[in-house]
Write an enzyme that holds these catalytic residues in place. Structure first.
Site, PDB file in Angstrom:
ATOM      1  N   LYS A 133      92.603  27.588  22.708  1.00  0.00           N
ATOM      2  CA  LYS A 133      93.370  27.171  23.881  1.00  0.00           C
ATOM      3  C   LYS A 133      93.180  25.693  24.194  1.00  0.00           C
ATOM      4  O   LYS A 133      94.146  24.982  24.488  1.00  0.00           O
ATOM      5  CB  LYS A 133      92.977  27.992  25.116  1.00  0.00           C
ATOM      6  CG  LYS A 133      93.550  29.397  25.124  1.00  0.00           C
ATOM      7  CD  LYS A 133      93.415  30.026  26.508  1.00  0.00           C
ATOM      8  CE  LYS A 133      93.773  31.497  26.476  1.00  0.00           C
ATOM      9  NZ  LYS A 133      93.457  32.176  27.742  1.00  0.00           N
ATOM     10  N   LYS A 216     101.758  38.595  16.676  1.00  0.00           N
ATOM     11  CA  LYS A 216     101.622  39.584  17.739  1.00  0.00           C
ATOM     12  C   LYS A 216     102.830  39.559  18.669  1.00  0.00           C
ATOM     13  O   LYS A 216     103.369  38.489  18.939  1.00  0.00           O
ATOM     14  CB  LYS A 216     100.367  39.247  18.564  1.00  0.00           C
ATOM     15  CG  LYS A 216      99.336  40.369  18.604  1.00  0.00           C
ATOM     16  CD  LYS A 216      98.091  39.941  19.347  1.00  0.00           C
ATOM     17  CE  LYS A 216      97.848  40.849  20.527  1.00  0.00           C
ATOM     18  NZ  LYS A 216      96.504  40.692  21.094  1.00  0.00           N
ATOM     19  N   LYS A 219     104.600  37.709  25.248  1.00  0.00           N
ATOM     20  CA  LYS A 219     105.551  37.362  26.308  1.00  0.00           C
ATOM     21  C   LYS A 219     106.003  35.911  26.180  1.00  0.00           C
ATOM     22  O   LYS A 219     106.996  35.509  26.775  1.00  0.00           O
ATOM     23  CB  LYS A 219     104.936  37.587  27.681  1.00  0.00           C
ATOM     24  CG  LYS A 219     103.729  36.720  27.917  1.00  0.00           C
ATOM     25  CD  LYS A 219     103.447  36.464  29.390  1.00  0.00           C
ATOM     26  CE  LYS A 219     102.235  35.563  29.483  1.00  0.00           C
ATOM     27  NZ  LYS A 219     102.176  34.716  30.625  1.00  0.00           N
TER      28      LYS A 219
END
Ligand code: TRP
Length: 354
Positions: A133, A216, A219
């Site tokens: 991240k 994966k 969203k």
């Protein structure tokens, strides 16, 4: 008695991966039979737990984790409601499980501080999620994001949870939680924290994108066709499965043959999970079938399973005051237990509480 804790970040646009990978399993854990009723020997984690009998379940929406990246306040509060609605629509029953918002239970944050004093930086430096991240943007090189796993450890340990259902990607954080628990126990010469067991769950742990079977379902994927959202209507679900990427072979008669066919494997996995069966059982029925047959069958199954959930979510979202009431009651319950544990922790450390 076993105690289960798990959590998910608040997000709008919950999808099939959230349902099959997490929520569905949380519901199963909530509804475990009492020990005597489940004497069979099975290796599935839910059933392994079932042998030990009923567990007390705590399911939270981790908004304190969500603010480790920038959030819009109004949207954040709305996402929490939407996620709570999805929990309930998926079958989490607030009368059986404690459903709450993390930021309404202050003991999580307070324990986090205490645990941080037992957490060497070297342990945090190994965490791959932080590295991934923070590598995306210098703006994310924040203490909060770095300390994220310590807050997660506090989420779990403040309940003295024994089992934590999580996906494969959270395994490293759970190992860290165990290390921190051990460090605390050693330092305070106690066995206050049980070492929580991960429950890495079943066949559908990883639901992949409908466009690319190696990614994966997410969203944040820019293509809406990559995922089935929990708010999609029947027509949309049918259309998305129809457009799903596949190869041109028929379905094989054994699971091994799916290994090199990521998209085929994903669709069979989704079918098996929705139908609560195994991939082998699905292939037994559909070996030799082409996509022209399998995709419509999969779409029908998905519509049948998801439509009642979508409708329930819509009803819950239409009455936010009642939804908030459920979250208030959940927080009261969670606060009662966590304040008691926090007092014991402070006592062991030599801190004050009145
Ligand atoms: N880090 C988890 C995730 O991204 C969410 C989470 C926060 C969590 N606290 C938790 C999961 C405690 C299980 C238990 O999925």
């Amino acid at each position: 008695m076993n105690r289960i804790l798990s959590g998910m970040q608040p997000t709008g646009n919950l999808h099939l991966g959230n349902y099959l990978g997490a929520l569905r399993n949380w519901v199963k854990l909530q509804d475990l039979p009492t020990p005597k009723a489940s004497a069979d020997k099975s290796t599935k984690p839910t059933e392994a737990l079932a042998k030990e009998g009923k567990a007390e379940c705590y399911y939270c929406i981790v908004d304190l984790h969500a603010i480790t990246v920038p959030q819009d306040p109004q949207k954040l509060r709305q996402s929490v409601r939407e996620t709570a609605a999805a929990y309930i629509a998926a079958g989490i029953d607030p009368a059986k499980s404690t459903l709450f918002v993390q930021s309404a239970v202050p003991a999580h944050s307070e324990l986090m501080w205490i645990l941080s004093t037992y957490t060497p930086l070297g342990w945090l430096n190994r965490m791959t999620q932080y590295k991934d991240k923070s590598a995306k943007s210098r703006d994310l090189e924040l203490l909060g994001l770095y300390a994220y796993p310590v807050l997660m450890a506090a989420d779990i340990l403040i309940y003295r949870a024994t089992h934590v259902p999580v996906g494969e990607d959270q395994k490293q954080h759970l190992e860290l939680t165990r290390d921190i628990a051990q460090a605390f126990n050693r330092a305070t010469n106690s066995d206050f924290f049980p070492l929580p067991e991960p429950q890495i769950l079943g066949e559908a742990t990883r639901v992949m994108s409908l466009r690319d079977g190696t990614k994966k379902m997410s969203k944040s994927d820019e293509s809406d066709y990559s995922r089935i959202s929990l708010t999609d209507d029947a027509d949309t679900i049918v259309k998305k499965f129809k457009k799903a990427t596949t190869d041109s072979d028929v379905l094989p008669d054994n699971v091994k043959a799916l290994e090199a066919r990521a998209e085929a494997d994903n669709l069979v996995t989704i079918y098996a999970a929705l139908n609560d069966t195994t991939k082998a059982a699905v292939l037994k029925e559909y070996a030799g079938s082409g996509w022209g047959k399998f995709k419509p069958a999969l779409a029908d199954l998905a519509v049948a399973k998801l439509a009642p959930m979508t409708e329930k979510m819509r009803q819950l979202m239409a009455d936010p005051a009642s939804l908030d009431q459920i979250l208030i009651r959940g927080a009261e319950h969670a606060n009662a237990l966590t304040q008691k544990h926090l007092r014991e922790v402070k006592n062991l450390v030599g801190l004050w509480s009145f």
